[in-house]
Design an enzyme around this catalytic site. Sequence first.
Site, PDB file in Angstrom:
ATOM      1  N   GLU A 212       0.871  -1.174   0.000  1.00  0.00           N
ATOM      2  CA  GLU A 212       0.000   0.000   0.000  1.00  0.00           C
ATOM      3  C   GLU A 212       0.908   1.225   0.000  1.00  0.00           C
ATOM      4  OE1 GLU A 212      -3.183   0.274  -0.250  1.00  0.00           O
ATOM      5  OE2 GLU A 212      -3.739  -1.836  -0.123  1.00  0.00           O
TER       6      GLU A 212
ATOM      7  N   CYS B 227      -2.087   9.511   2.043  1.00  0.00           N
ATOM      8  CA  CYS B 227      -1.670   8.916   0.763  1.00  0.00           C
ATOM      9  C   CYS B 227      -2.730   9.131  -0.312  1.00  0.00           C
ATOM     10  CB  CYS B 227      -1.396   7.440   0.935  1.00  0.00           C
ATOM     11  SG  CYS B 227      -2.849   6.524   1.431  1.00  0.00           S
TER      12      CYS B 227
HETATM   13  N1  LIG Z   1      -1.376   3.325   0.489  1.00  0.00           N
HETATM   14  C1  LIG Z   1      -1.633   3.647   1.732  1.00  0.00           C
HETATM   15  O1  LIG Z   1      -2.610   3.182   2.348  1.00  0.00           O
HETATM   16  C2  LIG Z   1      -0.728   4.581   2.446  1.00  0.00           C
HETATM   17  C3  LIG Z   1       0.486   4.937   1.909  1.00  0.00           C
HETATM   18  N2  LIG Z   1       1.308   5.776   2.610  1.00  0.00           N
HETATM   19  C4  LIG Z   1       2.572   6.185   2.018  1.00  0.00           C
HETATM   20  O2  LIG Z   1       3.620   5.999   2.968  1.00  0.00           O
HETATM   21  C5  LIG Z   1       4.553   7.051   2.869  1.00  0.00           C
HETATM   22  C6  LIG Z   1       4.690   7.752   4.208  1.00  0.00           C
HETATM   23  O3  LIG Z   1       4.718   6.791   5.220  1.00  0.00           O
HETATM   24  P1  LIG Z   1       6.055   6.477   6.025  1.00  0.00           P
HETATM   25  O4  LIG Z   1       5.624   5.749   7.227  1.00  0.00           O
HETATM   26  O5  LIG Z   1       6.883   7.691   6.148  1.00  0.00           O
HETATM   27  O6  LIG Z   1       6.762   5.431   5.044  1.00  0.00           O
HETATM   28  P2  LIG Z   1       8.036   4.544   5.332  1.00  0.00           P
HETATM   29  O7  LIG Z   1       8.142   3.674   4.138  1.00  0.00           O
HETATM   30  O8  LIG Z   1       9.189   5.354   5.754  1.00  0.00           O
HETATM   31  O9  LIG Z   1       7.650   3.618   6.620  1.00  0.00           O
HETATM   32  C7  LIG Z   1       6.608   2.677   6.543  1.00  0.00           C
HETATM   33  C8  LIG Z   1       6.888   1.521   7.508  1.00  0.00           C
HETATM   34  O10 LIG Z   1       8.105   0.893   7.116  1.00  0.00           O
HETATM   35  C9  LIG Z   1       9.034   0.890   8.187  1.00  0.00           C
HETATM   36  N3  LIG Z   1      10.340   1.140   7.613  1.00  0.00           N
HETATM   37  C10 LIG Z   1      10.969   2.321   7.469  1.00  0.00           C
HETATM   38  N4  LIG Z   1      12.168   2.151   6.878  1.00  0.00           N
HETATM   39  C11 LIG Z   1      12.286   0.808   6.629  1.00  0.00           C
HETATM   40  C12 LIG Z   1      13.278  -0.018   6.031  1.00  0.00           C
HETATM   41  N5  LIG Z   1      14.406   0.510   5.564  1.00  0.00           N
HETATM   42  N6  LIG Z   1      13.048  -1.345   5.949  1.00  0.00           N
HETATM   43  C13 LIG Z   1      11.904  -1.878   6.422  1.00  0.00           C
HETATM   44  N7  LIG Z   1      10.919  -1.157   6.996  1.00  0.00           N
HETATM   45  C14 LIG Z   1      11.116   0.165   7.096  1.00  0.00           C
HETATM   46  C15 LIG Z   1       8.591   2.001   9.113  1.00  0.00           C
HETATM   47  O11 LIG Z   1       9.000   1.739  10.437  1.00  0.00           O
HETATM   48  C16 LIG Z   1       7.075   1.950   8.956  1.00  0.00           C
HETATM   49  O12 LIG Z   1       6.521   0.974   9.825  1.00  0.00           O
HETATM   50  C17 LIG Z   1       4.026   7.997   1.811  1.00  0.00           C
HETATM   51  O13 LIG Z   1       4.642   7.710   0.584  1.00  0.00           O
HETATM   52  C18 LIG Z   1       2.560   7.649   1.754  1.00  0.00           C
HETATM   53  O14 LIG Z   1       2.010   7.933   0.486  1.00  0.00           O
HETATM   54  C19 LIG Z   1       0.978   6.283   3.845  1.00  0.00           C
HETATM   55  C20 LIG Z   1      -0.247   5.945   4.383  1.00  0.00           C
HETATM   56  C21 LIG Z   1      -1.188   5.084   3.725  1.00  0.00           C
HETATM   57  C1  LIG Z   2      -9.362   8.291   6.525  1.00  0.00           C
HETATM   58  C2  LIG Z   2      -8.422   8.333   5.385  1.00  0.00           C
HETATM   59  C3  LIG Z   2      -7.204   7.519   5.625  1.00  0.00           C
HETATM   60  C4  LIG Z   2      -6.419   7.310   4.355  1.00  0.00           C
HETATM   61  C5  LIG Z   2      -5.065   6.755   4.538  1.00  0.00           C
HETATM   62  C6  LIG Z   2      -4.086   7.668   3.856  1.00  0.00           C
HETATM   63  O1  LIG Z   2      -4.534   8.360   2.919  1.00  0.00           O
HETATM   64  O2  LIG Z   2      -2.923   7.746   4.249  1.00  0.00           O
END
Ligand SMILES: NC(=O)C1=CN([C@@H]2O[C@H](COP(=O)(O)OP(=O)(O)OC[C@H]3O[C@@H](n4cnc5c(N)ncnc54)[C@H](O)[C@@H]3O)[C@@H](O)[C@H]2O)C=CC1
Ligand SMILES: CCCCCC(=O)O
Length: 484
Positions: free
Chosen positions: A213, A251
């Site tokens: 995701e 996101c």
């Molecule tokens: N599609 C969706 O439902 C969502 C997507 N996102 C996306 O996530 C991003 C922001 O979230 P962040 O938490 O900052 O992302 P991130 O990728 O830095 O972290 C996500 C998870 O991965 C872990 N993590 C971090 N570095 C890692 C590594 N090197 N190896 C393994 N695990 C690692 C973190 O502890 C966290 O639990 C944005 O790009 C956003 O668009 C955020 C929320 C929802």
């Molecule tokens: C209630 C909406 C949550 C969406 C999760 C996201 O966009 O990161």
Amino acid sequence: MDGIGEFEVELKELRECFKSRKTRELNWRKTQLKGLLKFLHEKEEDICKALHQDLGKHNVEAFRDEVGMLTKSVNNALKGVTQWMSPKKIPLPLAAFPSSADMVPEPLGLVLIFSSWNFPFGLSIEPLIGAIAAGNTVVVKPSELAPASSSILATVLPLYLDSKAIKIIEGGADVAQILLEKKWDKIFFTGSTRVGRAVMTAAAKHLTPVTLELGGKCPAVVDSLGSSRELKIAILRILGGKYASCGGQACIGIDYVLVDEKFAPILVDSMKVAIKRMFGDNPKQTNAMARIINKQRFLRLKSMLNDDNVKASIVFGGSCDEENLFIEPTILLDPPLKADIMSEEIFGPILPIITLKNIEDSIDFINSRPKPLALYAFTNNETLKKRMVSETSSGSLTFNDAIIHFLVDTIPFGGVGQSGFGRYHGKYSFDTFSHEKPVLRRSYLTELWFRYPPWTAYKFNLIRTAITFNYVGFVLVMLGLKRS
Ligand SMILES: NC(=O)C1=CN([C@@H]2O[C@H](COP(=O)(O)OP(=O)(O)OC[C@H]3O[C@@H](n4cnc5c(N)ncnc54)[C@H](O)[C@@H]3O)[C@@H](O)[C@H]2O)C=CC1
Ligand SMILES: CCCCCC(=O)O
């Protein structure tokens, strides 16, 4: 996580728990789901406090997007789980007569869930609901960037769940990488594309299926709408899908707007009025908008705004309060397309408005970039709608609203291309954490004697007949021409 040795013990305990088959029982699944409900109800205040501490979220937003949204999802799973886990009869071709077949959902085993910081409870527990409903044992690792929320998930939530089957482990990249070295039966990752690649690489070693995701730049196409009332509602939905969703750190939040150049001035002026109505005459003082998660992300956004060409495009807001990690709702008009603000996912309360010669050009604009997680189009133009459905690709497409699809249990949530793959929510979460096993039951009543060697021209013709007539005529022929 105290130590690798301790974790190995926990991992062994989780696998033994799965082998005991107790997580397959309907009663166990319902008991865990009811435990989630109890947690959400009894700890609502603590959850909202943690979300305010981590993100400055107002408790109304915290309840709407996390506690309330999750309560809805758990109730949906409680209502559906009995039916979801029951075998489904499958129709068979006449040639298989007399046979029967079922699709039997079975849990994958021990699954790992990584979640993000912007909706720390929602993005941890929404997949957990599916993993539990499907009968798995589970490890959840919340994001370290929302520490107050992570702590509640790791120390309070387990009091409501079967600790032999479900474990919440705190930590950052270091802990995550240790977890990724282990063999899992499924990894469900929510986060950045960059880390998503690392997760997929680690999973490949064990051939572990993953759901990613991820994120991306979600466009909102805004057409000149039919009436001022529709425009007013559309603007509320656009601003809600930007500033009122974790302060633009979502996101599926609107990353940028595409608009016909002739309509842009009306749109911008209307947005300015609506922002003041939403966040007060001095939006810098609002308590209704989440803060930026940390200094690093704040400075990243600030540097995006400090680009001279971007700074020149600011038509509303733009102030940054480093002490409070707050950026006021900001609108840009035609920033340079090569600037970081338009080439990277913004993930903050800055809304670029890009003007086009005509609104139909938005399709080429969207298709010239990676497939977004979500695409929004505010329009009553049926031709444009049809073209967007058939000519663009995105994780989801919503007309005349934003974000709301995330709350609908009957709509799967997930990305496509760079925005991820796999999907969840509602029964799709159950399916994501299940293997749907086909079970075919044959009898000895009839035998297709010519399906075996020695091969003869006659047998060949019979097989050819069968396939040509799709088995119907074939079975009739066989019944008449049966040979021992
Ligand atoms: N599609 C969706 O439902 C969502 C997507 N996102 C996306 O996530 C991003 C922001 O979230 P962040 O938490 O900052 O992302 P991130 O990728 O830095 O972290 C996500 C998870 O991965 C872990 N993590 C971090 N570095 C890692 C590594 N090197 N190896 C393994 N695990 C690692 C973190 O502890 C966290 O639990 C944005 O790009 C956003 O668009 C955020 C929320 C929802
Ligand atoms: C209630 C909406 C949550 C969406 C999760 C996201 O966009 O990161």
